[in-house]
Design an enzyme around this catalytic site. Structure first.
Site, PDB file in Angstrom:
ATOM      1  N   GLU A   1      -5.527  -3.079  12.631  1.00  0.00           N
ATOM      2  CA  GLU A   1      -5.167  -3.911  11.467  1.00  0.00           C
ATOM      3  C   GLU A   1      -6.084  -5.128  11.390  1.00  0.00           C
ATOM      4  OE1 GLU A   1      -3.331  -2.309   9.560  1.00  0.00           O
ATOM      5  OE2 GLU A   1      -2.550  -0.902  11.051  1.00  0.00           O
TER       6      GLU A   1
ATOM      7  N   GLY B   1       2.736   2.667  10.854  1.00  0.00           N
ATOM      8  CA  GLY B   1       2.516   1.867  12.056  1.00  0.00           C
ATOM      9  C   GLY B   1       2.427   0.385  11.763  1.00  0.00           C
ATOM     10  N   ALA B   2       1.601   0.024  10.793  1.00  0.00           N
ATOM     11  CA  ALA B   2       1.394  -1.382  10.466  1.00  0.00           C
ATOM     12  C   ALA B   2       0.574  -1.486   9.191  1.00  0.00           C
ATOM     13  CB  ALA B   2       0.670  -2.095  11.601  1.00  0.00           C
ATOM     14  N   MET B   3       0.462  -2.696   8.665  1.00  0.00           N
ATOM     15  CA  MET B   3      -0.242  -2.888   7.395  1.00  0.00           C
ATOM     16  C   MET B   3      -1.103  -4.140   7.437  1.00  0.00           C
ATOM     17  SD  MET B   3      -0.864  -1.739   4.431  1.00  0.00           S
ATOM     18  CE  MET B   3      -2.078  -2.609   3.445  1.00  0.00           C
TER      19      MET B   3
ATOM     20  N   GLU C   1     -10.163   3.661   6.181  1.00  0.00           N
ATOM     21  CA  GLU C   1      -9.355   4.159   7.302  1.00  0.00           C
ATOM     22  C   GLU C   1     -10.199   4.860   8.372  1.00  0.00           C
ATOM     23  OE1 GLU C   1      -6.705   2.952   7.848  1.00  0.00           O
ATOM     24  OE2 GLU C   1      -5.893   2.344   5.902  1.00  0.00           O
TER      25      GLU C   1
ATOM     26  N   HIS D   1      -9.404  -4.228   9.937  1.00  0.00           N
ATOM     27  CA  HIS D   1      -9.352  -4.008   8.491  1.00  0.00           C
ATOM     28  C   HIS D   1      -9.774  -5.268   7.712  1.00  0.00           C
ATOM     29  CE1 HIS D   1      -7.983  -0.049   7.431  1.00  0.00           C
ATOM     30  NE2 HIS D   1      -6.813  -0.122   8.021  1.00  0.00           N
TER      31      HIS D   1
ATOM     32  N   GLU E   1       0.858  -1.181   0.000  1.00  0.00           N
ATOM     33  CA  GLU E   1       0.000   0.000   0.000  1.00  0.00           C
ATOM     34  C   GLU E   1       0.903   1.244   0.000  1.00  0.00           C
ATOM     35  OE1 GLU E   1      -2.811   0.390   3.230  1.00  0.00           O
ATOM     36  OE2 GLU E   1      -3.906   1.924   2.155  1.00  0.00           O
TER      37      GLU E   1
HETATM   38  N1  TRP Z   1      -3.158   0.906   5.685  1.00  0.00           N
HETATM   39  C1  TRP Z   1      -2.265   1.009   6.793  1.00  0.00           C
HETATM   40  C2  TRP Z   1      -3.112   1.210   8.016  1.00  0.00           C
HETATM   41  O1  TRP Z   1      -3.742   2.162   8.228  1.00  0.00           O
HETATM   42  C3  TRP Z   1      -1.250   2.066   6.767  1.00  0.00           C
HETATM   43  C4  TRP Z   1      -0.422   2.295   5.544  1.00  0.00           C
HETATM   44  C5  TRP Z   1      -0.750   3.004   4.470  1.00  0.00           C
HETATM   45  C6  TRP Z   1       0.919   1.995   5.374  1.00  0.00           C
HETATM   46  N2  TRP Z   1       0.307   3.158   3.636  1.00  0.00           N
HETATM   47  C7  TRP Z   1       1.347   2.563   4.168  1.00  0.00           C
HETATM   48  C8  TRP Z   1       1.814   1.289   6.144  1.00  0.00           C
HETATM   49  C9  TRP Z   1       2.657   2.497   3.752  1.00  0.00           C
HETATM   50  C10 TRP Z   1       3.125   1.204   5.720  1.00  0.00           C
HETATM   51  C11 TRP Z   1       3.550   1.817   4.538  1.00  0.00           C
HETATM   52  O2  TRP Z   1      -3.249   0.393   8.820  1.00  0.00           O
HETATM   53 ZN    ZN Z   2      -5.695   1.520   8.587  1.00  0.00          ZN
END
Ligand code: TRP
Ligand code: ZN
Length: 881
Positions: free
Chosen positions: A306, A269-271, A328, A309, A128
Site C-alpha cells: 500500500e 487486504g488493504a487500500m 497492481e 502505491h 476503489e
Molecule cells: N487497491 C487495493 C490494493 O491492491 C485493493 C482493492 C481493490 C480493494 N478493490 C478493493 C480493497 C475493494 C478493498 C475493497 O492494494
Molecule cells: Zn494494490
C-alpha cells in the site's frame, strides 16, 4: 443495491475521455449512523473540444438526492434528471461552473462495505473501484483527477477522531463542546477511487520518519483501543518500506503525514487511499501469541504494497480499469522485491511461485481466465484477480530479466519522470522501457493481451564428440475464453548447463537465439539453441528463479532431477526438482487409485534425497521446509487437467506423505528434537524458518507413531501462534485423541481475539474428514461467527471451498450446494464477497463427470436467482459459458 451498469459490458476499445473535468472537489460530511448528509461542491470545466451544452452525466449507485444547485442557484426540475444510479444535467453552461450536490446516505445499513460504511462503530470508506458513486454523484472513473478538500463534522463523543486525505488545515468544536469538525486538504490531484475519510473513537500509535531529502513525516497508525501494542510491527514495516523505496527506486514520500487505519470489516487486504491507507486489521495487528509467522510476513508485504502505491498507483494512476495491472502488477513486483531484500530471496521466490501456481495458473486454466489487461468486463470488482496482480508482477519481473537490470532502472526513472500526475496506460509504461533499452517491446505487449499459461517444451541432446549441446525449445499457449489461437511471446529462460561436479559448464559459442547474461530469449514458436564447447554431458537447469510465468515441460529422467535437487546452484531449481519428481509420482498414483488400484510405492532414491536435504545443515531451515512440502492437491489436480478425482488425489498425497514419514521417521525425529530447544520468539526470517522447518517435521511425524506425544507437547509448550497452530492442525488433521481438547483450549485462550479465532475456523474447515462439511455448517451458527464479517466468512466458508478440495468437491455434491446456498444468502448484503467465494467453482469443468454434473446444477441454481448482483451474475455467467 444494483449498480447502474448491471449486466452491461465495458470495452477497452470504447475508451473516450470525459467531456468535463472536475478540478476541485469540496466535500462536507455531516455524520449520522443512518442519515449522513454529504455536500459535494464540484468545480467543473468543459474539456477542450466539448460541444457547448453537452449533457453532464454523473455516476451514482443507490443514492438519495436532497438538492442540486449550479453556481449557487437551485437547478430547476426540468434542468436535470436524478435516479439512485445517476444524475444528468441536460445543458450545462459552456464555461467553468460549480455544481453543488447534497445526498443522504445510510452508512449503518451499508453491508456491502463499499462507499461509506461503519465497522464496529467506526465510519470508514472504500472507494476503489466504484464506491465513490455510493457517496455522491460523480465522474467516478480513474482518469478524472481533482484536488479534494474534506470537512467532517460529528459528535465528539461518538467520533473523537476525524480523518481524510492530505493534511489537516482547520478544526474546531461547538460552543457547548459536544460537536466538532476537521477540514483536510490534499494538494495532489487524484481520482475518486483514492478518496478516503474515517471517523470514530480510535487509539493512535505514532512515530516519525525523515526522508532522504530531510522532510519530516508524521506516521500514524489508528487501531481500536487496546490494540496499540499489536501495531508496532506494522509501524516498523512501514518505516522499512519508506527507506527501501528511496534506496531501491529513488521514491520519497510526498506529504507531511502518512496514516493507516485498521478496521475489522473489510472486503480485501488493504487500500492505498492517498495519505490515509485503510487496512483489514488482519494486515496490521500482530502479537507472538496471536499471529503466525505467515501473518507477520503478510503484514510486512501489505504495508509495503500500500505504501508503494503512493508512487505506482497514486502519483501515476490508471487511465481506465483495464489498466489495473499498471498499478497492481507493478506494485506487487515492488513489494515482492522489498520482502526479498528484507528476508531470503530464494525462499520468497519459492513461496511467490507457489502462490502463483495455486491461484493464477488455476485461474488461467479455467473459465475465469482473462488477460493481464482484459479488454472487456461486466463488473470490475471481479478483476482484482491473481492474474492482474500476480501474473502482472511476473511480467514486470520477466521484462526486467529480458532488458537487464540497468535498462529496467532507467525505464522506471523515465516512467516516474514522464508520467507523474498522469492517468496512464500499459502502452505508456512499456514505451519507457523500449526507449531506455533501445528494444522493440511490441511483442512483449502480447503477454498483456493473451490469457492462458504458455507451455515451454525443452528437449536437450548432447553430442560428446562434437562437444555440442542442442536444446530444442518450443512454446504453445492453450485456448482461453474468446481466444482460440495465440501468438508467441518473448520468454526469458534463465539457465545453466550443470556439469558432473555440480558447477555450471562454460560454453564457447551459442547460436539459434539471443543469449545474454545466462538468459535465453525465446521469442519464436520454436527455436533450436546450440551450445558449443560443452566439455561434458550437462543436465540443463532451465527457467532458473522461475524467470517467466510458464509451464516448463522438460522430461528429464529421475536421476537428472535428483542430481539437480542435490547440486543445482540455483536454489529455486533445487526446490523445483523435488516438486517435479513428486508431481510425476503423484499423478501416477492418483490415476492408479482413481482406477480402483492402490498407490505405487514412493521411489526410495527420492525419499532418501529428501532425507539428505532435511539433514543438510548448510541449507536454510526455511528452504529445507519448502523442499519437504509436497505439491498441493490443487497443484496435482491442475497437472492432471481433466476428469479429476479429488478424493484419489488426496489419497495419493496422503500415501506419499506417510511413506516419506515412515522411511525417515528417525531422521525427522532426531532433527525435530534437536530444534526443540526454545529460543525467544522473534518474527524475523531466521526464527520463522526454524519454526517452519520444525513444524514441517512435526507434520510428517504426526503420521507415524513418533508423533503421538510430540503433537500434544508441541501444543502445550508453544509460546507463539505459529507453533501452537501447527500442533493444533496436526492433532485435528490426524484425528488424534487430543484434538477435541486442543480445539477447546484454543477457543478458550483466544475467544477475545477474532483474528485468532479465524485460525480456529480454518483448521476445522480444512480438516481431511468426511464430517468436515457438517462441522462447517454447525460453525456458521457459532457465536464467534458472523456472515457480516468478511474475515470470518473467508476463514470458514472460503477455507472450506478453496483450501479443502477433497471435501468441497465431495462426490455427493453437498459441498457445492453449501457454497451455492451461502453465496445466495450473502449476495444481497455483500455481493463482492459472494462473488469472490464463488471463485471456488473456477475448476468445475476439470472434474470427473459425476462431480461436474453436480457443480453445474448448483451454478445454474445460482444463476436463476432474482435479483442477483452484477458481481455474482458475472462470475456464474462466465463459469457456465
Ligand atoms: N487497491 C487495493 C490494493 O491492491 C485493493 C482493492 C481493490 C480493494 N478493490 C478493493 C480493497 C475493494 C478493498 C475493497 O492494494
Ligand atoms: Zn494494490
Amino acid at each position: 443495491m444494483m449498480s447502474r451498469h448491471a449486466g452491461q459490458a465495458v470495452r477497452l476499445a470504447d475508451y473516450q475521455p470525459t467531456l468535463y473535468a472536475i478540478e476541485t472537489v469540496d466535500l462536507d460530511f455531516l455524520l449520522s449512523p443512518h442519515a449522513t448528509l454529504v455536500t459535494a461542491r464540484l468545480a467543473i470545466v468543459p474539456r477542450d473540444g466539448t460541444d457547448a451544452g453537452a449533457p453532464l452525466v454523473l455516476d451514482g449507485d443507490g443514492l438519495t438526492l436532497v438538492s442540486v444547485s449550479l453556481d449557487g442557484r437551485p437547478l430547476a426540475a426540468e434542468a436535470f434528471t436524478a435516479t439512485p444510479d445517476g444524475l444528468t444535467v441536460a445543458t450545462p453552461p459552456a464555461r467553468p461552473f460549480t455544481l453543488e450536490i447534497v445526498t443522504e446516505i445510510d452508512p449503518e445499513a451499508n453491508l456491502a462495505l463499499s462507499g461509506l460504511y461503519r465497522s464496529r462503530g467506526t465510519y470508514c470508506t472504500q472507494c476503489e473501484a466504484e464506491g465513490f458513486r455510493r457517496i455522491t454523484y460523480f465522474l467516478d472513473r480513474p482518469d478524472v483527477l481533482s484536488i479534494y478538500t474534506t470537512r467532517i463534522e460529528a459528535p465528539v463523543a461518538e467520533a473523537p477522531i476525524l480523518l481524510a486525505n492530505g493534511n489537516q488545515i482547520v478544526s474546531g468544536t461547538s460552543a457547548d463542546g459536544t460537536r466538532h469538525f476537521a477540514v483536510w486538504h490534499d494538494p495532489y490531484p487524484k481520482p475518486s477511487y483514492l478518496f478516503a475519510m474515517v471517523a470514530g473513537d480510535l487509539a493512535l500509535v505514532r512515530d516519525d520518519f525523515v526522508t532522504a531529502s530531510g522532510r519530516e513525516v508524521d506516521l500514524r497508525i489508528y487501531v481500536e483501543h487496546g490494540n496499540e501494542d499489536r501495531a508496532t510491527y506494522a509501524m516498523d514495516a512501514l518505516k522499512r518500506s519508506m527507506r527501501w523505496d528511496e534506496e531501491a527506486f529513488g521514491r520519497e514520500y510526498d506529504l507531511d503525514i502518512f496514516m493507516i487505519v485498521a478496521v475489522s470489516d473489510f472486503n480485501m487486504g488493504a487500500m492505498e487511499n492517498k495519505g490515509l491507507n485503510i487496512f483489514n486489521d488482519k494486515y496490521v495487528l500482530a502479537a507472538p501469541e496471536t499471529a503466525t509467522d505467515q501473518d507477520y510476513t503478510g503484514i510486512e508485504g501489505v504495508i509495503a504494497h500500500e505504501y508503494f502505491h503512493n508512487w505506482t498507483g497514486n502519483r501515476i494512476t490508471c487511465r481506465d480499469w483495464f489498466q489495473l495491472c499498471l498499478k497492481e502488477g507493478l506494485t506487487v513486483f515492488r513489494d515482492q522485491e522489498f520482502s526479498s531484500d528484507q528476508r531470503s530471496r530464494p525462499v520468497k521466490r519459492i513461496s511467490d511461485v507457489r502462490t502463483l501456481r495455486a491461484q493464477q495458473f488455476t485461474e488461467d486454466a479455467g473459465p475465469l481466465a482473462h488477460p493481464v489487461r482484459p479488454e472487456i468486463y461486466h463488473e470490475i470488482n471481479n478483476f482484482y484477480t491473481a492474474t492482474v496482480y500476480e501474473k502482472g508482477a511476473e511480467l514486470i519481473r520477466a521484462l526486467k530479466t529480458l532488458i537487464g537490470a540497468d535498462a529496467f532502472a532507467r525505464g522506471m526513472d523515465l516512467y516516474f519522470d514522464r508520467h507523474d500526475g498522469d492517468a496512464a496506460t500499459i502502452e505508456d509504461f512499456l514505451a519507457c522501457f523500449a526507449e531506455a533499452s533501445g528494444s522493440d517491446l511490441a511483442p512483449f505487449l502480447m503477454w498483456y493481451r493473451q490469457a492462458g499459461t504458455p507451455r515451454v517444451t525443452a528437449r536437450g541432446t548432447y553430442d560428446a564428440e562434437a562437444r555440442r549441446f542442442t536444446l530444442d525449445l518450443a512454446q504453445t499457449c492453450p485456448p482461453t475464453p474468446g481466444q482460440p489461437t495465440k501468438l508467441p511471446v518473448p520468454i526469458p529462460v534463465r539457465f545453466g548447463l550443470v556439469g558432473p561436479n555440480g558447477a555450471d559448464l562454460d560454453v564457447t559459442a551459442v547460436s539459434g537465439a539471443t543469449v545474454k547474461d545466462d538468459v535465453i530469449h525465446l521469442t519464436e514458436a520454436s527455436q533450436t539453441v546450440v551450445f558449443e564447447g560443452v566439455a561434458a554431458r550437462p543436465v540443463p537447469s532451465l527457467l532458473r528463479a522461475f524467470s517467466a510465468p510458464v509451464v516448463l515441460d522438460i522430461d528429464l529422467p529421475l536421476e537428472d532431477r535428483l542430481f539437480l535437487l542435490g547440486h543445482d546452484s540455483d536454489p529455486f531449481n533445487r526446490w523445483e526438482a523435488a516438486q517435479a519428481i513428486a508431481t510425476v509420482a503423484l499423478k501416477a498414483a492418483a490415476a492408479a487409485i482413481a482406477a480402483g488400484g492402490t498407490s505405487p510405492e514412493t521411489d526410495r532414491s527420492f525419499v532418501s534425497a529428501l532425507g539428505t536435504v532435511a539433514a543438510d545443515e548448510t541449507l536454510d531451515h526455511a528452504f529445507r521446509a519448502l523442499v519437504l512440502q509436497l505439491p498441493s492437491e490443487t497443484d496435482i489436480a491442475r497437472e492432471i487437467g481433466s476428469d479429476v478425482d479429488p478424493t484419489a488425489i488426496a489419497a495419493a498425497r496422503r500415501n506419499m506423505r506417510r511413506a516419506i514419514a515412515e522411511a525417515l521417521a528417525d531422521t525427522f525425529a532426531g532433527l525435530y528434537d534437536r530444534l526443540s530447544t526454545a529460543e525467544p520468539f522473534r518474527p524475523d526470517a531466521a526464527g520463522a524458518g526454524r519454526r517452519a522447518f520444525r513444524n514441517t517435521l512435526l507434520d510428517y511425524l504426526s503420521l507415524v507413531p513418533a508423533g503421538a506425544g510430540r503433537m500434544e507437547r508441541h501444543y502445550d509448550t508453544a509460546d507463539n501462534m505459529t507453533d501452537r497452530l501447527a500442533a493444533l492442525t496436526a492433532l485435528v488433521f490426524t484425528g488424534a485423541a487430543g484434538a477435541e481438547a486442543a480445539l477447546a483450549d484454543f477457543y478458550d485462550r483466544f475467544k477475545d481475539h477474532p483474528l485468532a479465532i479465524d485460525k480456529w475456523f480454518v483448521v476445522q474447515a480444512t480438516a481431511p474428514s468426511d464430517d468436515t462439511l457438517d462441522t462447517v455448517r454447525r460453525l456458521t451458527g457459532h457465536p464467534a461467527f458472523a456472515f457480516t464479517n468478511p474475515n470470518r466468512v473467508r476463514s470458514l466458508v472460503g477455507a472450506f471451498s478453496m483450501a479443502n478440495p477433497a471435501q468441497f468437491n465431495r462426490p455427493d455434491g453437498a459441498g457445492y450446494a453449501f457454497l451455492a446456498s451461502t453465496a445466495i444468502d450473502l449476495d444481497p448484503r455483500n455481493p463482492q464477497l459472494a462473488a469472490r467465494l464463488l471463485g471456488a467453482f473456477r475448476s468445475w469443468r476439470t472434474m470427473e463427470p459425476g462431480r461436474r454434473a453436480k457443480a453445474e446444477v448448483e451454478l445454474r441454481r445460482i444463476a436463476a436467482v432474482r435479483p442477483l448482483s452484477p458481481d455474482v451474475t458475472d462470475i456464474v455467467g462466465r463459469c457456465l459459458a
